[in-house]
Design a protein around this motif. Structure first.
Motif, mmCIF file in Angstrom:
data_model
loop_
_atom_site.group_PDB
_atom_site.id
_atom_site.type_symbol
_atom_site.label_atom_id
_atom_site.label_comp_id
_atom_site.label_asym_id
_atom_site.label_seq_id
_atom_site.Cartn_x
_atom_site.Cartn_y
_atom_site.Cartn_z
ATOM 1 N N ILE A 11 73.198 23.913 73.185
ATOM 2 C CA ILE A 11 73.505 24.924 72.176
ATOM 3 C C ILE A 11 73.664 24.317 70.781
ATOM 4 O O ILE A 11 73.709 25.044 69.791
ATOM 5 C CB ILE A 11 74.770 25.723 72.552
ATOM 6 N N HIS A 12 73.741 22.982 70.695
ATOM 7 C CA HIS A 12 73.923 22.331 69.395
ATOM 8 C C HIS A 12 73.407 20.903 69.497
ATOM 9 O O HIS A 12 73.804 20.154 70.392
ATOM 10 C CB HIS A 12 75.405 22.329 69.015
ATOM 11 N N PHE A 13 72.504 20.532 68.577
ATOM 12 C CA PHE A 13 71.997 19.169 68.532
ATOM 13 C C PHE A 13 72.024 18.703 67.087
ATOM 14 O O PHE A 13 71.517 19.392 66.197
ATOM 15 C CB PHE A 13 70.569 19.110 69.084
ATOM 16 N N GLU A 14 72.600 17.534 66.863
ATOM 17 C CA GLU A 14 72.833 17.080 65.492
ATOM 18 C C GLU A 14 72.556 15.590 65.375
ATOM 19 O O GLU A 14 72.907 14.800 66.254
ATOM 20 C CB GLU A 14 74.279 17.374 65.099
ATOM 21 N N ILE A 15 71.927 15.208 64.272
ATOM 22 C CA ILE A 15 71.685 13.803 63.958
ATOM 23 C C ILE A 15 72.230 13.514 62.570
ATOM 24 O O ILE A 15 71.939 14.236 61.608
ATOM 25 C CB ILE A 15 70.188 13.475 64.011
ATOM 26 N N LEU A 16 73.037 12.474 62.476
ATOM 27 C CA LEU A 16 73.558 12.002 61.207
ATOM 28 C C LEU A 16 73.035 10.588 60.999
ATOM 29 O O LEU A 16 73.335 9.691 61.796
ATOM 30 C CB LEU A 16 75.088 12.014 61.211
ATOM 31 N N GLY A 17 72.215 10.395 59.976
ATOM 32 C CA GLY A 17 71.597 9.092 59.748
ATOM 33 C C GLY A 17 72.063 8.468 58.447
ATOM 34 O O GLY A 17 72.345 9.163 57.471
ATOM 35 N N GLU A 18 72.118 7.139 58.428
ATOM 36 C CA GLU A 18 72.505 6.393 57.237
ATOM 37 C C GLU A 18 71.464 5.314 56.975
ATOM 38 O O GLU A 18 70.986 4.665 57.913
ATOM 39 C CB GLU A 18 73.886 5.747 57.420
ATOM 40 N N PHE A 19 71.113 5.105 55.698
ATOM 41 C CA PHE A 19 70.139 4.067 55.379
ATOM 42 C C PHE A 19 70.202 3.713 53.903
ATOM 43 O O PHE A 19 70.744 4.463 53.077
ATOM 44 C CB PHE A 19 68.724 4.520 55.755
ATOM 45 N N THR A 20 69.674 2.548 53.566
ATOM 46 C CA THR A 20 69.514 2.110 52.179
ATOM 47 C C THR A 20 68.043 1.784 51.974
ATOM 48 O O THR A 20 67.305 1.518 52.928
ATOM 49 C CB THR A 20 70.374 0.879 51.864
ATOM 50 N N VAL A 21 67.616 1.796 50.713
ATOM 51 C CA VAL A 21 66.209 1.563 50.405
ATOM 52 C C VAL A 21 66.096 0.708 49.153
ATOM 53 O O VAL A 21 67.075 0.473 48.436
ATOM 54 C CB VAL A 21 65.452 2.899 50.199
ATOM 55 N N SER A 22 64.874 0.259 48.865
ATOM 56 C CA SER A 22 64.607 -0.490 47.644
ATOM 57 C C SER A 22 64.640 0.448 46.435
ATOM 58 O O SER A 22 64.617 1.674 46.574
ATOM 59 C CB SER A 22 63.237 -1.161 47.735
ATOM 60 N N LYS A 23 64.658 -0.149 45.235
ATOM 61 C CA LYS A 23 64.677 0.670 44.023
ATOM 62 C C LYS A 23 63.399 1.500 43.892
ATOM 63 O O LYS A 23 63.436 2.646 43.445
ATOM 64 C CB LYS A 23 64.873 -0.222 42.797
ATOM 65 N N ASP A 24 62.260 0.918 44.266
ATOM 66 C CA ASP A 24 61.000 1.678 44.182
ATOM 67 C C ASP A 24 61.031 2.869 45.126
ATOM 68 O O ASP A 24 60.625 3.982 44.766
ATOM 69 C CB ASP A 24 59.822 0.769 44.529
ATOM 70 N N ALA A 25 61.526 2.648 46.348
ATOM 71 C CA ALA A 25 61.612 3.749 47.309
ATOM 72 C C ALA A 25 62.624 4.787 46.851
ATOM 73 O O ALA A 25 62.441 5.992 47.074
ATOM 74 C CB ALA A 25 61.996 3.214 48.688
ATOM 75 N N ASP A 26 63.682 4.340 46.190
ATOM 76 C CA ASP A 26 64.706 5.264 45.686
ATOM 77 C C ASP A 26 64.093 6.256 44.707
ATOM 78 O O ASP A 26 64.388 7.458 44.757
ATOM 79 C CB ASP A 26 65.822 4.464 45.016
ATOM 80 N N VAL A 27 63.222 5.795 43.834
ATOM 81 C CA VAL A 27 62.572 6.681 42.863
ATOM 82 C C VAL A 27 61.734 7.725 43.587
ATOM 83 O O VAL A 27 61.762 8.918 43.246
ATOM 84 C CB VAL A 27 61.699 5.859 41.890
ATOM 85 N N GLU A 28 60.996 7.284 44.613
ATOM 86 C CA GLU A 28 60.149 8.211 45.362
ATOM 87 C C GLU A 28 60.981 9.230 46.126
ATOM 88 O O GLU A 28 60.639 10.419 46.182
ATOM 89 C CB GLU A 28 59.252 7.432 46.334
ATOM 90 N N ILE A 29 62.098 8.790 46.706
ATOM 91 C CA ILE A 29 62.946 9.705 47.464
ATOM 92 C C ILE A 29 63.602 10.728 46.544
ATOM 93 O O ILE A 29 63.712 11.919 46.886
ATOM 94 C CB ILE A 29 64.008 8.921 48.262
ATOM 95 N N GLN A 30 64.035 10.299 45.360
ATOM 96 C CA GLN A 30 64.638 11.255 44.426
ATOM 97 C C GLN A 30 63.629 12.326 44.017
ATOM 98 O O GLN A 30 63.988 13.505 43.899
ATOM 99 C CB GLN A 30 65.166 10.513 43.194
ATOM 100 N N ALA A 31 62.391 11.927 43.828
ATOM 101 C CA ALA A 31 61.344 12.917 43.499
ATOM 102 C C ALA A 31 61.119 13.856 44.678
ATOM 103 O O ALA A 31 60.918 15.066 44.496
ATOM 104 C CB ALA A 31 60.052 12.194 43.130
ATOM 105 N N PHE A 32 61.175 13.310 45.874
ATOM 106 C CA PHE A 32 61.024 14.127 47.081
ATOM 107 C C PHE A 32 62.159 15.145 47.183
ATOM 108 O O PHE A 32 61.936 16.318 47.531
ATOM 109 C CB PHE A 32 61.009 13.213 48.311
#
Length: 223
Positions: A11-32
């Motif tokens: 009746i309930h399924f949940e995923i909580l994820g944590e991660f860090t990325v490079s500065k270049d990937a950070d820019v792409e993720i913020q745009a996403f």
């Protein structure tokens, strides 16, 4: 993203994820993140992108919610938290507003944008006692009871699997008037996509399934 929760009595399924990325990937993720509805949560710059979906599988309505949080420390090093929840919902649940991208949009981009994610998985399973019997029966009398006014029984319990002293997963078991409820939780590292999401649900179900036995009409039992 379409997880068949009814098939597994989930009746309930949940995923909580944590991660860090490079500065270049950070820019792409913020745009996403800006491609769906976003909100600023505090003055420290924590920002969240919100995703939502509604579907019907096996005659059961599902509400699916997703969120992607970005924050940065004093040195402006970014960190991210990803949360995806799929749960049974009322048929009257309204569809998400048009400003939200569907959760599948977030899941499909996860492996490419985020790489391996440390994931905490939570699942709630509810078994009808007309079709399943618990391997653990409550209330369970205590062997050593607490005296005249002390405790006498265990009404619910948590079980775990330990390997070399480390807990691999936990299953909390309780019983209602006509149902058995299991709360399963475990940790893993995974590249999230539709296939791995289904595999995580399968894994949670396998942990829960160890503690129940089908007893009803087998034609109605999904195994």
């Amino acid at each position: 993203m379409r997880l068949n929760l009814p098939r597994y009595n989930c009746i309930h399924f949940e995923i909580l994820g944590e991660f860090t990325v490079s500065k270049d990937a950070d820019v792409e993720i913020q745009a996403f993140m800006e491609q769906t509805e976003t909100r600023d949560l505090d003055e420290e710059g924590t920002r969240v992108a919100i995703y939502g979906s509604k579907s019907k599988i096996g005659g059961v309505t599902h509400g699916v919610h997703g969120s992607l949080y970005r924050s940065a420390d004093e040195d402006d090093v970014p960190s991210f938290e990803l949360r995806i929840v799929d749960e049974r919902a009322s048929d009257e649940l309204p569809r998400p507003p048009a400003t939200l991208r569907p959760v599948s949009y977030l899941v499909d981009a996860s492996a490419r944008l985020f790489g391996p994610v440390k994931a905490y998985c939570f699942a709630i399973f509810e078994y009808n006692e007309s079709m399943y019997q618990s391997k653990v029966r409550f209330p369970l009398p205590l062997i050593i009871q607490g005296g005249e006014s002390g405790v006498t029984h265990v009404e619910e319990a948590q079980f775990s699997r330990r390997v070399n002293g480390d807990v691999e997963y936990r299953v909390s078991v309780s019983e209602g008037s006509s149902s058995i409820t299991h709360l399963v939780n475990f940790e893993t590292t995974v590249q999230l996509d539709r296939k791995s999401m289904s595999q995580l649900l399968d894994k949670a179900r396998s942990f829960s399934g160890q503690l129940v036995v089908p007893t009803g009409d087998k034609s109605d039992v999904h195994s």
